[in-house]
Write a protein that holds these residues in place. Structure first.
Motif, mmCIF file in Angstrom:
data_model
loop_
_atom_site.group_PDB
_atom_site.id
_atom_site.type_symbol
_atom_site.label_atom_id
_atom_site.label_comp_id
_atom_site.label_asym_id
_atom_site.label_seq_id
_atom_site.Cartn_x
_atom_site.Cartn_y
_atom_site.Cartn_z
ATOM 1 N N ASP A 50 69.380 -6.529 40.880
ATOM 2 C CA ASP A 50 70.006 -5.297 40.089
ATOM 3 C C ASP A 50 70.773 -5.721 38.972
ATOM 4 O O ASP A 50 70.781 -5.022 37.933
ATOM 5 C CB ASP A 50 71.059 -4.802 41.207
ATOM 6 C CG ASP A 50 70.579 -4.149 42.366
ATOM 7 O OD1 ASP A 50 69.603 -3.496 42.181
ATOM 8 O OD2 ASP A 50 71.453 -3.779 43.176
ATOM 9 N N ASP A 51 71.366 -7.266 38.959
ATOM 10 C CA ASP A 51 71.770 -7.636 37.720
ATOM 11 C C ASP A 51 70.962 -7.802 36.548
ATOM 12 O O ASP A 51 71.110 -7.291 35.422
ATOM 13 C CB ASP A 51 72.419 -8.963 37.878
ATOM 14 C CG ASP A 51 73.456 -9.158 38.855
ATOM 15 O OD1 ASP A 51 74.304 -8.352 38.839
ATOM 16 O OD2 ASP A 51 73.614 -10.149 39.615
ATOM 17 N N VAL A 52 69.660 -8.118 36.957
ATOM 18 C CA VAL A 52 68.799 -8.151 35.850
ATOM 19 C C VAL A 52 68.358 -6.700 35.325
ATOM 20 O O VAL A 52 67.799 -6.488 34.230
ATOM 21 C CB VAL A 52 67.563 -8.764 36.508
ATOM 22 C CG1 VAL A 52 66.322 -8.851 35.644
ATOM 23 C CG2 VAL A 52 67.717 -10.299 36.719
ATOM 24 N N GLY A 159 60.738 -8.879 25.512
ATOM 25 C CA GLY A 159 61.364 -7.530 25.814
ATOM 26 C C GLY A 159 62.743 -7.511 25.125
ATOM 27 O O GLY A 159 62.991 -8.351 24.170
ATOM 28 N N THR A 160 63.591 -6.553 25.354
ATOM 29 C CA THR A 160 64.986 -6.436 24.654
ATOM 30 C C THR A 160 65.850 -6.103 25.738
ATOM 31 O O THR A 160 65.771 -5.316 26.713
ATOM 32 C CB THR A 160 64.857 -5.465 23.732
ATOM 33 O OG1 THR A 160 64.440 -3.945 24.308
ATOM 34 C CG2 THR A 160 63.884 -5.674 22.475
ATOM 35 N N ALA A 161 67.079 -6.691 25.694
ATOM 36 C CA ALA A 161 68.088 -6.535 26.597
ATOM 37 C C ALA A 161 69.039 -5.441 26.276
ATOM 38 O O ALA A 161 69.194 -5.127 25.007
ATOM 39 C CB ALA A 161 68.972 -7.953 26.734
ATOM 40 N N GLU A 162 69.579 -4.714 27.153
ATOM 41 C CA GLU A 162 70.867 -3.727 26.977
ATOM 42 C C GLU A 162 72.065 -4.699 27.028
ATOM 43 O O GLU A 162 72.647 -5.520 27.923
ATOM 44 C CB GLU A 162 70.981 -2.933 28.330
ATOM 45 C CG GLU A 162 71.700 -1.497 27.836
ATOM 46 C CD GLU A 162 73.261 -1.800 28.015
ATOM 47 O OE1 GLU A 162 73.642 -2.569 29.018
ATOM 48 O OE2 GLU A 162 73.919 -1.436 26.989
ATOM 49 N N PRO A 163 72.438 -4.618 25.645
ATOM 50 C CA PRO A 163 73.699 -5.664 25.542
ATOM 51 C C PRO A 163 74.887 -5.682 26.354
ATOM 52 O O PRO A 163 75.399 -6.685 27.068
ATOM 53 C CB PRO A 163 74.344 -5.416 24.192
ATOM 54 C CG PRO A 163 73.269 -4.652 23.407
ATOM 55 C CD PRO A 163 72.482 -3.937 24.507
ATOM 56 N N ASP A 164 75.325 -4.485 27.004
ATOM 57 C CA ASP A 164 76.488 -4.568 27.992
ATOM 58 C C ASP A 164 75.990 -4.881 29.158
ATOM 59 O O ASP A 164 76.672 -5.836 29.970
ATOM 60 C CB ASP A 164 76.942 -3.027 28.055
ATOM 61 C CG ASP A 164 77.921 -2.880 29.107
ATOM 62 O OD1 ASP A 164 79.327 -3.270 28.612
ATOM 63 O OD2 ASP A 164 77.939 -2.357 30.217
ATOM 64 N N GLY A 165 74.747 -4.558 29.803
ATOM 65 C CA GLY A 165 74.259 -5.122 31.069
ATOM 66 C C GLY A 165 73.830 -6.606 30.852
ATOM 67 O O GLY A 165 74.361 -7.383 31.879
ATOM 68 N N ALA A 167 75.935 -8.780 29.166
ATOM 69 C CA ALA A 167 77.218 -9.386 29.230
ATOM 70 C C ALA A 167 77.600 -9.395 30.667
ATOM 71 O O ALA A 167 78.250 -10.384 31.067
ATOM 72 C CB ALA A 167 78.282 -8.310 28.540
ATOM 73 N N ARG A 168 77.408 -8.276 31.557
ATOM 74 C CA ARG A 168 77.559 -8.459 32.882
ATOM 75 C C ARG A 168 76.976 -9.547 33.512
ATOM 76 O O ARG A 168 77.385 -10.232 34.387
ATOM 77 C CB ARG A 168 77.527 -7.225 33.544
ATOM 78 C CG ARG A 168 78.294 -5.868 32.981
ATOM 79 C CD ARG A 168 79.794 -6.275 32.894
ATOM 80 N NE ARG A 168 80.708 -5.253 32.118
ATOM 81 C CZ ARG A 168 81.883 -5.348 31.718
ATOM 82 N NH1 ARG A 168 82.419 -6.512 32.180
ATOM 83 N NH2 ARG A 168 82.213 -4.448 30.970
ATOM 84 N N LEU A 169 75.484 -9.786 33.078
ATOM 85 C CA LEU A 169 74.833 -10.593 33.647
ATOM 86 C C LEU A 169 75.220 -11.893 33.491
ATOM 87 O O LEU A 169 75.264 -12.781 34.415
ATOM 88 C CB LEU A 169 73.318 -10.459 33.317
ATOM 89 C CG LEU A 169 72.301 -11.194 33.703
ATOM 90 C CD1 LEU A 169 70.729 -10.579 33.808
ATOM 91 C CD2 LEU A 169 71.944 -12.776 32.953
ATOM 92 N N LEU A 170 75.598 -12.353 32.222
ATOM 93 C CA LEU A 170 76.229 -13.595 31.968
ATOM 94 C C LEU A 170 77.420 -13.652 32.745
ATOM 95 O O LEU A 170 77.839 -14.835 33.301
ATOM 96 C CB LEU A 170 76.581 -13.719 30.407
ATOM 97 C CG LEU A 170 75.382 -13.990 29.589
ATOM 98 C CD1 LEU A 170 75.720 -13.729 27.787
ATOM 99 C CD2 LEU A 170 75.070 -15.369 29.602
ATOM 100 N N ALA A 171 78.266 -12.726 32.935
ATOM 101 C CA ALA A 171 79.591 -13.174 33.475
ATOM 102 C C ALA A 171 79.525 -13.421 35.074
ATOM 103 O O ALA A 171 80.036 -14.279 35.769
ATOM 104 C CB ALA A 171 80.623 -11.715 33.350
ATOM 105 N N THR A 172 78.382 -12.719 35.714
ATOM 106 C CA THR A 172 78.077 -12.980 37.040
ATOM 107 C C THR A 172 77.625 -14.378 37.352
ATOM 108 O O THR A 172 77.877 -15.092 38.006
ATOM 109 C CB THR A 172 76.943 -11.987 37.530
ATOM 110 O OG1 THR A 172 77.366 -10.590 37.315
ATOM 111 C CG2 THR A 172 76.579 -12.218 38.885
#
Length: 326
Positions: A50-52, A159-165, A167-172
């Motif tokens: 889900d994080d990804v 691919g391209t990332a959703e920046p907010d998502g 950020a949450r992935l990095l925090a996790t």
């Protein structure tokens, strides 16, 4: 004489064949475009599927590969069919210099990226991002340099990332890494706020970067271009503005400005000759960088843009007044 199959039986066989094909197609879709039969935990349990998916919306099957050093991990999403996209990104813990992220000419954050500020500090964009780890986690970066700073970095290869998502992935991932290594500075503390970058807009020389009191004379680029800007962050923690000339994507910003109150980001500035003041009870730094823009002093003067010292004075004065600094 040919054997005739009753119509009712032929209809039953046809329906069964259709159901078999649908089941096969459905099974293939689940196999190749979802994680139904794939791992729900990735990177040694530091991330969930889900994080990804929040960082990289879309269908696909996820897989991962860890490094032998246990400090990096690569995640891939494979998919087939229309409307799907493949993704590949990596997470690595790396040592950065003591001046990170504000090394002259090579700032690692600016008005062009979403800013993470607070309990964790960093930046993200569609192509990747990074998050500072506590200094007590220096061993994770496998560096003997005492002045280095440990950083968790995400690189998006496909691919391209959703920046907010992202950020949450990095925090996790950071929370998991620091907990495993027992180097978390504030256990249970929420990650920093994600402050999105603005859209690129024309610069109003009567209020440059939307900072009250920050005025410039009319500036025209070397090829007659107008000035544009992009801002990110917040004046309450970490604020950035990139100034660039229209149509000059190749060279990027010709000047980057920043106001930094964030304690994590301020670490690299405390012993440097940078203008500072106390604003709202917090030590505040005012930064200016020419971003190694390829122009000489004569070309700069010809545009009507002030010298670095003049610009620094104008910016610092306006920022101090806007923030009611002592």
């Amino acid at each position: 004489m040919p054997v005739r199959v009753p119509r009712s039986r032929r209809a039953k066989w046809s329906a069964a064949a259709v159901l078999a094909v649908l089941a096969l197609v459905g099974g293939l879709f689940l196999t190749f475009n979802t994680n139904t039969f794939g791992p729900e935990e990735l990177c040694r349990g530091r991330l969930s599927a889900d994080d990804v998916r929040r960082a990289f919306p879309g269908a696909g099957r996820l897989s991962d590969k860890d490094s032998e050093q246990d400090r990096s991990c690569t995640v891939e999403r494979t998919a087939v069919g229309p409307g799907t996209s493949e993704v590949q990104f990596s997470l690595d813990v790396e040592p950065e210099s003591g001046a990170f992220p504000f090394e002259r000419g090579t700032w690692a954050m600016s008005g062009s990226g979403d800013i993470i500020s607070g309990a964790s500090s960093g930046t993200t964009g569609e192509r990747g991002g990074w998050l500072l780890l506590p200094s007590s986690c220096a061993a994770l970066a496998d560096s003997a340099a005492p002045a280095s700073r440990p950083v968790l970095r995400a690189r998006v290869w496909s691919g391209t990332a959703e920046p907010d998502g992202l950020a949450r992935l990095l925090a996790t991932a950071a929370a998991s890494l620091t907990a495993e290594s027992n180097c978390r500075s504030n256990p249970g503390e929420a990650p920093g706020d994600v402050l999105p970058a603005s859209a690129v807009s024309a610069t109003d020389t009567a209020e440059v970067c939307s900072l009250p009191g920050f005025r410039l004379a009319k500036v025209t680029g070397p090829k007659g271009q107008s000035v544009q800007e992009r801002t990110s962050g917040s004046l309450d923690s970490a604020w950035f503005c990139d100034l660039s000339f229209t149509g000059d994507e190749r060279n990027g910003p010709f000047t980057r400005l920043a106001v930094v109150k964030d304690p994590e980001l301020s670490v690299s500035l405390k012993d440097r000759r940078v203008e500072k003041a106390v604003c709202g009870g917090k030590e505040t730094y005012f930064l200016l960088d020419n971003a190694d823009y390829p122009w000489d002093p004569k070309e700069r003067a010809a545009t009507g843009f002030p010298s670095e010292k003049e610009l620094s004075d104008l910016f610092g004065r306006a920022a101090r007044e806007a923030l009611d600094c002592s």
